[in-house]
Write a protein that holds these residues in place. Structure first.
Motif, PDB file in Angstrom:
ATOM      1  N   ARG A   1       0.839  -1.210   0.000  1.00 31.66           N
ATOM      2  CA  ARG A   1       0.000   0.000   0.000  1.00 31.66           C
ATOM      3  C   ARG A   1       0.868   1.253   0.000  1.00 31.66           C
ATOM      4  NH1 ARG A   1      -4.714   2.455   0.603  1.00 31.66           N
ATOM      5  NH2 ARG A   1      -5.057   4.043   2.185  1.00 31.66           N
ATOM      6  N   ARG A   2       1.941   1.242   0.756  1.00 31.26           N
ATOM      7  CA  ARG A   2       2.828   2.405   0.805  1.00 31.26           C
ATOM      8  C   ARG A   2       3.484   2.656  -0.546  1.00 31.26           C
ATOM      9  NH1 ARG A   2       5.157   0.250   5.843  1.00 31.26           N
ATOM     10  NH2 ARG A   2       7.085   0.146   4.665  1.00 31.26           N
ATOM     11  N   LYS A   3       3.783   1.585  -1.289  1.00 31.70           N
ATOM     12  CA  LYS A   3       4.373   1.740  -2.619  1.00 31.70           C
ATOM     13  C   LYS A   3       3.318   2.168  -3.644  1.00 31.70           C
ATOM     14  CE  LYS A   3       8.071  -1.578  -1.841  1.00 31.70           C
ATOM     15  NZ  LYS A   3       8.548  -2.935  -2.112  1.00 31.70           N
ATOM     16  N   ALA A   4       2.112   1.660  -3.502  1.00 30.76           N
ATOM     17  CA  ALA A   4       1.051   1.964  -4.466  1.00 30.76           C
ATOM     18  C   ALA A   4       0.524   3.378  -4.311  1.00 30.76           C
ATOM     19  CB  ALA A   4      -0.096   0.964  -4.314  1.00 30.76           C
ATOM     20  N   VAL A   5       0.489   3.889  -3.073  1.00 28.82           N
ATOM     21  CA  VAL A   5      -0.049   5.221  -2.794  1.00 28.82           C
ATOM     22  C   VAL A   5       1.019   6.028  -2.056  1.00 28.82           C
ATOM     23  CG1 VAL A   5      -1.955   6.500  -1.749  1.00 28.82           C
ATOM     24  CG2 VAL A   5      -2.334   4.161  -2.544  1.00 28.82           C
ATOM     25  N   PRO A   6       1.857   6.728  -2.807  1.00 27.66           N
ATOM     26  CA  PRO A   6       2.887   7.531  -2.136  1.00 27.66           C
ATOM     27  C   PRO A   6       2.264   8.570  -1.205  1.00 27.66           C
ATOM     28  CG  PRO A   6       3.301   7.390  -4.499  1.00 27.66           C
ATOM     29  CD  PRO A   6       1.942   6.815  -4.248  1.00 27.66           C
ATOM     30  N   GLY A   7       2.808   8.682  -0.023  1.00 28.81           N
ATOM     31  CA  GLY A   7       2.295   9.653   0.942  1.00 28.81           C
ATOM     32  C   GLY A   7       1.101   9.156   1.734  1.00 28.81           C
ATOM     33  N   VAL A   8       0.828   7.853   1.678  1.00 29.29           N
ATOM     34  CA  VAL A   8      -0.338   7.307   2.375  1.00 29.29           C
ATOM     35  C   VAL A   8      -0.191   7.511   3.887  1.00 29.29           C
ATOM     36  CG1 VAL A   8       0.529   4.931   2.605  1.00 29.29           C
ATOM     37  CG2 VAL A   8      -1.911   5.338   2.458  1.00 29.29           C
ATOM     38  N   ARG A   9      -1.310   7.848   4.526  1.00 26.87           N
ATOM     39  CA  ARG A   9      -1.284   8.150   5.958  1.00 26.87           C
ATOM     40  C   ARG A   9      -2.258   7.270   6.750  1.00 26.87           C
ATOM     41  NH1 ARG A   9       2.118  11.643   5.900  1.00 26.87           N
ATOM     42  NH2 ARG A   9       2.106  12.585   7.941  1.00 26.87           N
ATOM     43  N   LEU A  10      -3.160   6.576   6.050  1.00 21.92           N
ATOM     44  CA  LEU A  10      -4.178   5.770   6.729  1.00 21.92           C
ATOM     45  C   LEU A  10      -4.133   4.325   6.254  1.00 21.92           C
ATOM     46  CD1 LEU A  10      -7.214   8.216   6.344  1.00 21.92           C
ATOM     47  CD2 LEU A  10      -5.718   7.961   8.325  1.00 21.92           C
ATOM     48  N   CYS A  11      -4.528   3.423   7.141  1.00 30.05           N
ATOM     49  CA  CYS A  11      -4.663   2.020   6.750  1.00 30.05           C
ATOM     50  C   CYS A  11      -5.907   1.893   5.858  1.00 30.05           C
ATOM     51  CB  CYS A  11      -4.780   1.123   7.979  1.00 30.05           C
ATOM     52  SG  CYS A  11      -6.290   1.365   8.931  1.00 30.05           S
ATOM     53  N   VAL A  12      -6.109   0.729   5.269  1.00 27.69           N
ATOM     54  CA  VAL A  12      -7.231   0.521   4.351  1.00 27.69           C
ATOM     55  C   VAL A  12      -8.561   0.729   5.068  1.00 27.69           C
ATOM     56  CG1 VAL A  12      -8.395  -1.151   2.870  1.00 27.69           C
ATOM     57  CG2 VAL A  12      -5.912  -1.013   2.855  1.00 27.69           C
ATOM     58  N   ALA A  13      -8.708   0.200   6.255  1.00 31.00           N
ATOM     59  CA  ALA A  13      -9.979   0.314   6.976  1.00 31.00           C
ATOM     60  C   ALA A  13     -10.320   1.773   7.285  1.00 31.00           C
ATOM     61  CB  ALA A  13      -9.925  -0.500   8.264  1.00 31.00           C
ATOM     62  N   CYS A  14      -9.362   2.531   7.766  1.00 35.42           N
ATOM     63  CA  CYS A  14      -9.613   3.945   8.077  1.00 35.42           C
ATOM     64  C   CYS A  14      -9.865   4.750   6.804  1.00 35.42           C
ATOM     65  CB  CYS A  14      -8.444   4.538   8.855  1.00 35.42           C
ATOM     66  SG  CYS A  14      -8.302   3.875  10.536  1.00 35.42           S
ATOM     67  N   GLN A  15      -9.143   4.421   5.727  1.00 35.82           N
ATOM     68  CA  GLN A  15      -9.356   5.123   4.460  1.00 35.82           C
ATOM     69  C   GLN A  15     -10.761   4.855   3.931  1.00 35.82           C
ATOM     70  OE1 GLN A  15      -6.969   7.244   2.824  1.00 35.82           O
ATOM     71  NE2 GLN A  15      -8.937   7.838   1.957  1.00 35.82           N
ATOM     72  N   GLN A  16     -11.232   3.617   4.050  1.00 39.36           N
ATOM     73  CA  GLN A  16     -12.592   3.291   3.605  1.00 39.36           C
ATOM     74  C   GLN A  16     -13.627   4.064   4.412  1.00 39.36           C
ATOM     75  OE1 GLN A  16     -12.550  -0.991   3.938  1.00 39.36           O
ATOM     76  NE2 GLN A  16     -12.116  -1.248   1.759  1.00 39.36           N
ATOM     77  N   ALA A  17     -13.398   4.222   5.692  1.00 37.32           N
ATOM     78  CA  ALA A  17     -14.321   4.989   6.528  1.00 37.32           C
ATOM     79  C   ALA A  17     -14.352   6.454   6.092  1.00 37.32           C
ATOM     80  CB  ALA A  17     -13.928   4.874   7.997  1.00 37.32           C
ATOM     81  N   HIS A  18     -13.193   7.022   5.794  1.00 35.74           N
ATOM     82  CA  HIS A  18     -13.128   8.406   5.318  1.00 35.74           C
ATOM     83  C   HIS A  18     -13.816   8.552   3.969  1.00 35.74           C
ATOM     84  CE1 HIS A  18     -10.618  10.792   8.079  1.00 35.74           C
ATOM     85  NE2 HIS A  18     -10.169   9.605   8.459  1.00 35.74           N
ATOM     86  N   ASP A  19     -13.592   7.585   3.072  1.00 34.20           N
ATOM     87  CA  ASP A  19     -14.217   7.640   1.752  1.00 34.20           C
ATOM     88  C   ASP A  19     -15.736   7.548   1.853  1.00 34.20           C
ATOM     89  OD1 ASP A  19     -11.694   7.836   0.701  1.00 34.20           O
ATOM     90  OD2 ASP A  19     -11.605   5.747   0.003  1.00 34.20           O
ATOM     91  N   ALA A  20     -16.232   6.730   2.779  1.00 34.02           N
ATOM     92  CA  ALA A  20     -17.684   6.605   2.955  1.00 34.02           C
ATOM     93  C   ALA A  20     -18.282   7.923   3.451  1.00 34.02           C
ATOM     94  CB  ALA A  20     -18.000   5.474   3.935  1.00 34.02           C
ATOM     95  N   GLU A  21     -17.585   8.606   4.352  1.00 35.13           N
ATOM     96  CA  GLU A  21     -18.055   9.908   4.839  1.00 35.13           C
ATOM     97  C   GLU A  21     -18.077  10.928   3.713  1.00 35.13           C
ATOM     98  OE1 GLU A  21     -15.643  11.216   8.075  1.00 35.13           O
ATOM     99  OE2 GLU A  21     -16.048   9.432   9.270  1.00 35.13           O
ATOM    100  N   ASP A  22     -17.034  10.922   2.882  1.00 33.82           N
ATOM    101  CA  ASP A  22     -16.947  11.879   1.780  1.00 33.82           C
ATOM    102  C   ASP A  22     -18.008  11.614   0.723  1.00 33.82           C
ATOM    103  OD1 ASP A  22     -14.816  13.007   3.072  1.00 33.82           O
ATOM    104  OD2 ASP A  22     -13.296  12.060   1.796  1.00 33.82           O
TER     105      ASP A  22
END
Length: 88
Positions: free
Chosen positions: A50-71
């Motif tokens: 994930r760190r290689k696929a998304v440079p600058g990533v700050r959240l794990c997959v679960a937290c990112q999914q939660a943020h995306d659902a809110e957005d």
């Protein structure tokens, strides 16, 4: 096709502006800088893939999914109004 105050391309202009706003918003939210090894919200380890696929990533997959659902719940609403809609 005459539409009163709006020009002939007003609808397409509004669509284009909405798309451009969405692109700007998405680009401004893209991560930058070095990737974190642990999620900044839950402290779970972030996999190397994930760190290689998304440079600058700050959240794990679960937290990112939660943020995306809110957005996603807040998007899809066009706040720009045409002159016609404001004059009615």
């Amino acid at each position: 096709m005459a539409t009163g105050w709006a020009g002939d391309t007003a609808v397409q202009d509004q669509i284009d502006a909405t798309v451009e706003d969405a692109i700007k918003r998405a680009r401004s939210r893209m991560p930058s800088g070095p990737s974190l090894e642990h999620c900044e919200e839950c402290d779970a380890p972030i996999p190397d893939a994930r760190r290689k696929a998304v440079p600058g990533v700050r959240l794990c997959v679960a937290c990112q999914q939660a943020h995306d659902a809110e957005d996603a719940s807040a998007s899809g609403y066009n706040r720009r109004g045409s002159k016609d809609s404001q004059l009615r």
